[in-house]
Write a protein that holds these residues in place. Structure first.
Motif, PDB file in Angstrom:
ATOM      1  N   THR A   1       9.552  76.197  28.356  1.00 53.17           N
ATOM      2  CA  THR A   1      10.963  74.814  27.908  1.00 53.17           C
ATOM      3  C   THR A   1       9.434  74.163  28.124  1.00 53.17           C
ATOM      4  N   TRP A   2       9.092  73.849  29.100  1.00 52.38           N
ATOM      5  CA  TRP A   2       7.341  72.864  29.220  1.00 52.38           C
ATOM      6  C   TRP A   2       6.107  73.402  27.862  1.00 52.38           C
ATOM      7  N   ARG A   3       6.412  74.878  27.859  1.00 55.19           N
ATOM      8  CA  ARG A   3       5.152  75.248  27.295  1.00 55.19           C
ATOM      9  C   ARG A   3       6.140  74.496  25.918  1.00 55.19           C
ATOM     10  N   HIS A   4       6.886  74.576  25.588  1.00 53.57           N
ATOM     11  CA  HIS A   4       7.294  74.053  24.036  1.00 53.57           C
ATOM     12  C   HIS A   4       7.192  72.632  24.070  1.00 53.57           C
ATOM     13  N   ARG A   5       7.328  72.045  24.712  1.00 49.21           N
ATOM     14  CA  ARG A   5       7.676  70.406  24.595  1.00 49.21           C
ATOM     15  C   ARG A   5       6.335  69.952  24.988  1.00 49.21           C
ATOM     16  N   GLU A   6       5.264  70.299  25.794  1.00 47.44           N
ATOM     17  CA  GLU A   6       3.722  70.043  25.693  1.00 47.44           C
ATOM     18  C   GLU A   6       3.725  70.830  24.379  1.00 47.44           C
ATOM     19  N   ALA A   7       3.662  71.212  23.681  1.00 49.22           N
ATOM     20  CA  ALA A   7       2.972  71.842  22.386  1.00 49.22           C
ATOM     21  C   ALA A   7       3.633  70.840  21.040  1.00 49.22           C
ATOM     22  N   GLY A   8       4.058  69.726  21.451  1.00 49.59           N
ATOM     23  CA  GLY A   8       4.904  68.957  20.499  1.00 49.59           C
ATOM     24  C   GLY A   8       6.546  68.877  19.742  1.00 49.59           C
ATOM     25  N   ALA A   9       6.792  69.847  20.539  1.00 48.29           N
ATOM     26  CA  ALA A   9       8.014  70.179  19.820  1.00 48.29           C
ATOM     27  C   ALA A   9       8.644  68.662  20.090  1.00 48.29           C
ATOM     28  N   TYR A  10      10.078  68.101  19.148  1.00 45.96           N
ATOM     29  CA  TYR A  10      10.651  66.346  19.594  1.00 45.96           C
ATOM     30  C   TYR A  10      11.219  67.593  20.165  1.00 45.96           C
ATOM     31  N   GLU A  11      12.241  69.129  19.827  1.00 50.48           N
ATOM     32  CA  GLU A  11      13.674  68.811  21.527  1.00 50.48           C
ATOM     33  C   GLU A  11      13.522  70.286  21.596  1.00 50.48           C
ATOM     34  N   VAL A  12      13.929  70.717  22.731  1.00 44.78           N
ATOM     35  CA  VAL A  12      13.848  71.879  23.184  1.00 44.78           C
ATOM     36  C   VAL A  12      15.132  72.029  24.242  1.00 44.78           C
ATOM     37  N   LEU A  13      15.754  72.769  23.302  1.00 42.25           N
ATOM     38  CA  LEU A  13      16.981  73.377  24.075  1.00 42.25           C
ATOM     39  C   LEU A  13      17.049  74.907  24.824  1.00 42.25           C
ATOM     40  N   ALA A  14      17.374  74.528  25.741  1.00 41.85           N
ATOM     41  CA  ALA A  14      17.064  75.739  26.586  1.00 41.85           C
ATOM     42  C   ALA A  14      18.701  76.661  27.507  1.00 41.85           C
ATOM     43  N   ALA A  15      19.374  77.602  26.903  1.00 43.31           N
ATOM     44  CA  ALA A  15      20.268  78.324  27.384  1.00 43.31           C
ATOM     45  C   ALA A  15      20.382  79.271  27.927  1.00 43.31           C
ATOM     46  N   SER A  16      22.119  79.139  28.924  1.00 42.97           N
ATOM     47  CA  SER A  16      21.317  80.750  29.247  1.00 42.97           C
ATOM     48  C   SER A  16      23.234  80.890  29.916  1.00 42.97           C
TER      49      SER A  16
ATOM     50  N   HIS B   1      20.659  57.719  35.060  1.00 42.98           N
ATOM     51  CA  HIS B   1      19.316  56.726  34.015  1.00 42.98           C
ATOM     52  C   HIS B   1      17.867  56.471  35.821  1.00 42.98           C
ATOM     53  N   ALA B   2      17.091  56.906  34.491  1.00 40.78           N
ATOM     54  CA  ALA B   2      16.004  57.022  34.985  1.00 40.78           C
ATOM     55  C   ALA B   2      14.688  55.975  34.806  1.00 40.78           C
ATOM     56  N   HIS B   3      14.098  55.166  35.604  1.00 44.69           N
ATOM     57  CA  HIS B   3      13.303  54.286  35.073  1.00 44.69           C
ATOM     58  C   HIS B   3      11.927  54.718  34.370  1.00 44.69           C
ATOM     59  N   CYS B   4      11.870  56.115  34.950  1.00 47.62           N
ATOM     60  CA  CYS B   4      10.074  55.979  35.140  1.00 47.62           C
ATOM     61  C   CYS B   4      10.586  57.727  34.601  1.00 47.62           C
ATOM     62  N   GLY B   5       8.856  58.154  34.453  1.00 44.20           N
ATOM     63  CA  GLY B   5       8.972  59.538  33.543  1.00 44.20           C
ATOM     64  C   GLY B   5      10.468  60.686  34.640  1.00 44.20           C
ATOM     65  N   LEU B   6      11.126  61.087  33.876  1.00 48.03           N
ATOM     66  CA  LEU B   6      12.202  62.454  33.632  1.00 48.03           C
ATOM     67  C   LEU B   6      10.992  63.507  33.593  1.00 48.03           C
ATOM     68  N   GLU B   7      10.999  64.292  33.821  1.00 48.47           N
ATOM     69  CA  GLU B   7      11.052  65.650  33.616  1.00 48.47           C
ATOM     70  C   GLU B   7      11.750  66.795  34.811  1.00 48.47           C
ATOM     71  N   THR B   8      12.355  67.427  33.536  1.00 49.53           N
ATOM     72  CA  THR B   8      13.424  68.970  34.226  1.00 49.53           C
ATOM     73  C   THR B   8      12.891  69.944  33.848  1.00 49.53           C
ATOM     74  N   ASP B   9      10.951  70.414  33.860  1.00 51.27           N
ATOM     75  CA  ASP B   9      11.525  71.310  33.415  1.00 51.27           C
ATOM     76  C   ASP B   9       9.762  71.879  33.959  1.00 51.27           C
ATOM     77  N   GLN B  10       9.774  72.964  34.537  1.00 55.46           N
ATOM     78  CA  GLN B  10       8.343  73.425  35.245  1.00 55.46           C
ATOM     79  C   GLN B  10       7.219  73.855  34.067  1.00 55.46           C
ATOM     80  N   PRO B  11       6.364  73.244  35.103  1.00 54.91           N
ATOM     81  CA  PRO B  11       4.776  73.473  34.082  1.00 54.91           C
ATOM     82  C   PRO B  11       4.875  74.667  34.339  1.00 54.91           C
ATOM     83  N   GLY B  12       4.019  75.331  33.190  1.00 60.05           N
ATOM     84  CA  GLY B  12       4.405  77.102  32.651  1.00 60.05           C
ATOM     85  C   GLY B  12       5.167  77.483  31.485  1.00 60.05           C
ATOM     86  N   LYS B  13       6.172  77.253  32.421  1.00 60.27           N
ATOM     87  CA  LYS B  13       7.452  78.455  31.667  1.00 60.27           C
ATOM     88  C   LYS B  13       7.898  77.515  30.648  1.00 60.27           C
TER      89      LYS B  13
END
Length: 177
Positions: free
Chosen positions: A51-66, A37-49
């Motif tokens: 997944t970050w760009r998709h989330r910043e564009a307003g996607a409700y969900e972003v799924l990344a798979a490798s 549990h995180a009490h404040c903002g949780l960021e797991t992707d890196q600016p510019g990547k």
């Protein structure tokens, strides 16, 4: 699956204990998941990547798979607290143990992690869901208890205690509806 929480004040050693418990449980052939549990903002992707760009564009969900990992991020329109019981069903059903850090006020059975050096109060006298206390064995508890004392510095012994008492930690989602 078996679910156990870890509760305690900041600096008591919850994350370190969980980090050391994972290989101790895996050495017993068990699959382990962790919820934090995180009490404040949780960021797991890196600016510019991507997944970050998709989330910043307003996607409700972003799924990344490798071939090695799968990450699902969901952004809520309005901040909302999720209970631990809302989130456990999202985990892989084939996991043996779920180690939960945070949600200290939940009704999950938990191990309290405590150190005298933190000078913080203990939870176990007022929390009926504390099943055991993990602490440095040299530390004296401020209040007597019949709950087991586990050596915070011996994750293999904590893992053995969890496995030996595993039936107590069987998770039944219907019990929390």
């Amino acid at each position: 699956m078996k679910v156990v929480g870890f509760a305690g004040s900041s600096g008591a050693g919850k994350t370190t204990l969980i980090e050391r418990l994972i290989p101790a449980l895996k050495a017993r052939g068990l699959r382990v998941s962790v919820m934090k549990h995180a009490h404040c903002g949780l960021e797991t992707d890196q600016p510019g990547k991507d997944t970050w760009r998709h989330r910043e564009a307003g996607a409700y969900e972003v799924l990344a798979a490798s071939p090695e990992r799968l990450v699902l991020q969901r952004s809520f329109e309005r901040p909302q607290e999720r209970s631990v019981h809302d989130l456990i069903p999202a985990l892989h059903p084939g996991v043996d143990w779920v180690l939960v850090e945070g949600w200290r006020d939940s009704n999950l059975l938990k191990i309290e992690v405590w150190r005298a050096a933190t000078a913080q109060p203990v939870r176990y006298p007022d929390d009926p869901f504390v099943a055991a206390i993990a602490l440095p064995l040299a530390d004296a508890l401020p209040e007597d208890t019949l709950r087991p004392r586990l050596d915070l510095d011996d994750p293999d012994a904590v893992a053995a205690w969890l496995v030996d008492n595993g039936d107590r930690f069987d998770y039944d989602p219907e019990a929390y509806v």
